[in-house]
Design a protein around this motif. Sequence first.
Motif, PDB file in Angstrom:
ATOM      1  N   ARG A 133       0.806  -1.221   0.000  1.00 25.45           N
ATOM      2  CA  ARG A 133       0.000   0.000   0.000  1.00 25.45           C
ATOM      3  C   ARG A 133       0.844   1.277   0.000  1.00 25.45           C
ATOM      4  NH1 ARG A 133      -1.882  -2.207   5.178  1.00 25.45           N
ATOM      5  NH2 ARG A 133      -0.671  -1.311   6.893  1.00 25.45           N
ATOM      6  N   LYS A 134       2.146   1.117  -0.153  1.00 18.12           N
ATOM      7  CA  LYS A 134       3.021   2.290  -0.225  1.00 18.12           C
ATOM      8  C   LYS A 134       2.817   3.026  -1.541  1.00 18.12           C
ATOM      9  CE  LYS A 134       6.799   0.759   2.798  1.00 18.12           C
ATOM     10  NZ  LYS A 134       8.225   0.363   2.861  1.00 18.12           N
ATOM     11  N   LEU A 135       2.718   4.351  -1.460  1.00 16.54           N
ATOM     12  CA  LEU A 135       2.598   5.195  -2.646  1.00 16.54           C
ATOM     13  C   LEU A 135       3.884   5.992  -2.832  1.00 16.54           C
ATOM     14  CD1 LEU A 135      -0.996   6.662  -2.102  1.00 16.54           C
ATOM     15  CD2 LEU A 135      -0.360   4.742  -3.543  1.00 16.54           C
ATOM     16  N   SER A 136       4.249   6.219  -4.097  1.00 17.93           N
ATOM     17  CA  SER A 136       5.415   7.054  -4.356  1.00 17.93           C
ATOM     18  C   SER A 136       5.133   8.482  -3.883  1.00 17.93           C
ATOM     19  CB  SER A 136       5.761   7.050  -5.848  1.00 17.93           C
ATOM     20  OG  SER A 136       4.639   7.416  -6.603  1.00 17.93           O
ATOM     21  N   LYS A 137       6.143   9.131  -3.377  1.00 15.19           N
ATOM     22  CA  LYS A 137       5.975  10.411  -2.687  1.00 15.19           C
ATOM     23  C   LYS A 137       5.411  11.502  -3.597  1.00 15.19           C
ATOM     24  CE  LYS A 137       9.092  11.391   0.333  1.00 15.19           C
ATOM     25  NZ  LYS A 137      10.365  11.792   0.988  1.00 15.19           N
ATOM     26  N   HIS A 138       5.882  11.590  -4.828  1.00 13.17           N
ATOM     27  CA  HIS A 138       5.510  12.716  -5.697  1.00 13.17           C
ATOM     28  C   HIS A 138       4.348  12.404  -6.644  1.00 13.17           C
ATOM     29  CE1 HIS A 138       8.954  14.919  -4.238  1.00 13.17           C
ATOM     30  NE2 HIS A 138       9.762  13.913  -4.560  1.00 13.17           N
ATOM     31  N   THR A 139       4.179  11.147  -7.022  1.00 15.90           N
ATOM     32  CA  THR A 139       3.162  10.819  -8.027  1.00 15.90           C
ATOM     33  C   THR A 139       1.987  10.024  -7.463  1.00 15.90           C
ATOM     34  OG1 THR A 139       4.410   8.835  -8.671  1.00 15.90           O
ATOM     35  CG2 THR A 139       4.835  10.868  -9.908  1.00 15.90           C
ATOM     36  N   ALA A 140       2.055   9.609  -6.201  1.00 18.18           N
ATOM     37  CA  ALA A 140       0.967   8.854  -5.540  1.00 18.18           C
ATOM     38  C   ALA A 140       0.581   7.599  -6.326  1.00 18.18           C
ATOM     39  CB  ALA A 140      -0.253   9.753  -5.314  1.00 18.18           C
ATOM     40  N   VAL A 141       1.582   6.855  -6.789  1.00 18.98           N
ATOM     41  CA  VAL A 141       1.363   5.594  -7.503  1.00 18.98           C
ATOM     42  C   VAL A 141       1.813   4.439  -6.607  1.00 18.98           C
ATOM     43  CG1 VAL A 141       2.068   4.199  -9.498  1.00 18.98           C
ATOM     44  CG2 VAL A 141       1.665   6.645  -9.762  1.00 18.98           C
ATOM     45  N   PRO A 142       1.032   3.350  -6.516  1.00 15.90           N
ATOM     46  CA  PRO A 142       1.450   2.184  -5.718  1.00 15.90           C
ATOM     47  C   PRO A 142       2.625   1.462  -6.389  1.00 15.90           C
ATOM     48  CG  PRO A 142      -0.925   2.139  -6.189  1.00 15.90           C
ATOM     49  CD  PRO A 142      -0.302   3.145  -7.099  1.00 15.90           C
ATOM     50  N   TYR A 143       3.838   1.943  -6.133  1.00 17.18           N
ATOM     51  CA  TYR A 143       5.002   1.495  -6.895  1.00 17.18           C
ATOM     52  C   TYR A 143       5.415   0.061  -6.570  1.00 17.18           C
ATOM     53  CZ  TYR A 143       7.765   2.601  -2.695  1.00 17.18           C
ATOM     54  OH  TYR A 143       8.272   2.638  -1.416  1.00 17.18           O
ATOM     55  N   VAL A 144       5.190  -0.397  -5.337  1.00 20.10           N
ATOM     56  CA  VAL A 144       5.536  -1.781  -4.989  1.00 20.10           C
ATOM     57  C   VAL A 144       4.641  -2.756  -5.760  1.00 20.10           C
ATOM     58  CG1 VAL A 144       5.715  -3.474  -3.118  1.00 20.10           C
ATOM     59  CG2 VAL A 144       6.367  -1.099  -2.703  1.00 20.10           C
ATOM     60  N   VAL A 145       3.349  -2.419  -5.840  1.00 21.95           N
ATOM     61  CA  VAL A 145       2.416  -3.244  -6.628  1.00 21.95           C
ATOM     62  C   VAL A 145       2.845  -3.275  -8.093  1.00 21.95           C
ATOM     63  CG1 VAL A 145       0.032  -3.580  -7.348  1.00 21.95           C
ATOM     64  CG2 VAL A 145       0.515  -2.670  -5.082  1.00 21.95           C
ATOM     65  N   ALA A 146       3.226  -2.124  -8.620  1.00 25.57           N
ATOM     66  CA  ALA A 146       3.630  -2.038 -10.025  1.00 25.57           C
ATOM     67  C   ALA A 146       4.826  -2.950 -10.304  1.00 25.57           C
ATOM     68  CB  ALA A 146       3.970  -0.591 -10.385  1.00 25.57           C
ATOM     69  N   LEU A 147       5.796  -2.951  -9.413  1.00 25.02           N
ATOM     70  CA  LEU A 147       6.991  -3.778  -9.598  1.00 25.02           C
ATOM     71  C   LEU A 147       6.669  -5.265  -9.430  1.00 25.02           C
ATOM     72  CD1 LEU A 147       9.601  -1.542  -7.719  1.00 25.02           C
ATOM     73  CD2 LEU A 147       9.262  -1.768 -10.199  1.00 25.02           C
ATOM     74  N   PHE A 148       5.752  -5.584  -8.504  1.00 21.87           N
ATOM     75  CA  PHE A 148       5.318  -6.972  -8.320  1.00 21.87           C
ATOM     76  C   PHE A 148       4.616  -7.484  -9.575  1.00 21.87           C
ATOM     77  CE2 PHE A 148       1.619  -9.668  -7.342  1.00 21.87           C
ATOM     78  CZ  PHE A 148       2.264 -10.803  -6.858  1.00 21.87           C
TER      79      PHE A 148
END
Length: 441
Positions: A319-334
């Motif tokens: 559920r972590k979001l990137s600081k500047h773009t508010a994208v769930p980056y961990v999900v994206a990489l998974f």
Amino acid sequence: MGDSLKKEIKFFSAFAIVMGTVIGAGVFFKSAAVTAATQSGSLTLLAWLVGGLLTICGGLTITELATAIPQTGGPVKYLEVAYGKLPGFLLGWAQGLVYYPANIAALGVIFATQLLNLFHLQQALLLPIALLAVVSITGINLLGTRITAYFQSATLILKMIPIVLIVVASLLSKSTVHFTLLPVDLPHGNWAQGFAAALLATLFAYDGWLGLGNMAGEMKRPEKDLPRAIIFGLGAVTLIYFLINWGMLKTLPLTQIAGNSNATSEAAMVLFGESGGKLVTLGILISVYGALNGYTLSGIRVPYALALEDSWPFSKQFRKLSKHTAVPYVVALFQLAVACVMMYFGNFDLLTDMVIFIMWTFNLFLFVAVFKLRKTQPDLPRPYRVPLYPVIPAIAIVGCAFILVMTLITQTKLVAIGIFLTALGVPVYFYKNKKQTDSSS
């Protein structure tokens, strides 16, 4: 942690996501499977029409749920409200672990295949190019929802160029190929079984529209824009698919289309010459790349929605979001990692056939949920109600049941794999549920 995704999606972006995700590889490469199954020009067009009508009925039905429950996670949330946490989790599990990564992998493979054919590259480059395609799209998604939505709109406009060119040129040119739309030309043998197989093939080409519901929480006016995007988007897609297949059947003999994944490019070369054919193939590549973006954009939101409820494994990280773009980056990489693994083990048709049964099983529950919630929650706010109720939801249910039965008969092994992967979510759900209970006690 709350849902802090930004509300940045307007109507045209939503419309572009529907059309851009649906119009991808399917319209160009499933024609080979459809014609091979029917062995008839008129049955081929009928299969595309029926597939479109079933999809529109499904879209009209599920839009009622989408506007009544406009939350990030889309269908996962609809199932939770209608049936409880476990069915919603299992859909999210199947989507996050199988459906979206498999579609991304399949599109990556077909993108690389077409690039190799266009530039006559070595087959050994297939996997590296496919990997580069999916990695680059994930990178675009990490730049933020607004940029990704703009990119989707741009690719939609560009991908319409080869479609319009083929349709207009083929319909205006004098045909050397003869086929009849009416009366329907029935081939010898078991034409009904062939038509059923063709219909299944068209459904992958129409797939992808449901993902818009995953982003309802990021839409500025979901109650108005969501139904319009789905209804107008699917209507336009059905018309486009019918016309482009009609154009191909006017341009190439049926035997040249059946089983030939390069039939669209060959039709373009007949219509425009070798150089024109290559330009159209380039447009097809853009189309596939845009669909890849649509699936990546939609797919990221599913594990994220479950992670917000602490239902997904390693929820704290997911559920972590990137600081500047508010994208769930961990999900994206998974999602990227799972898709890359799938590329090693499956081809285009194998991957796409596997996901159809899983998703239409859950679609059946979603269609029935409209009836269930009308009865159990009559006061639920419904900004949009499915027209001609209960006829349209009933058509969606009957069509869905037909698809499931035929897939079970014709693709038994793939169905078993899909069920097994989905069932793996059951122990995960109960483990996470027990862990939450223990921590709160």
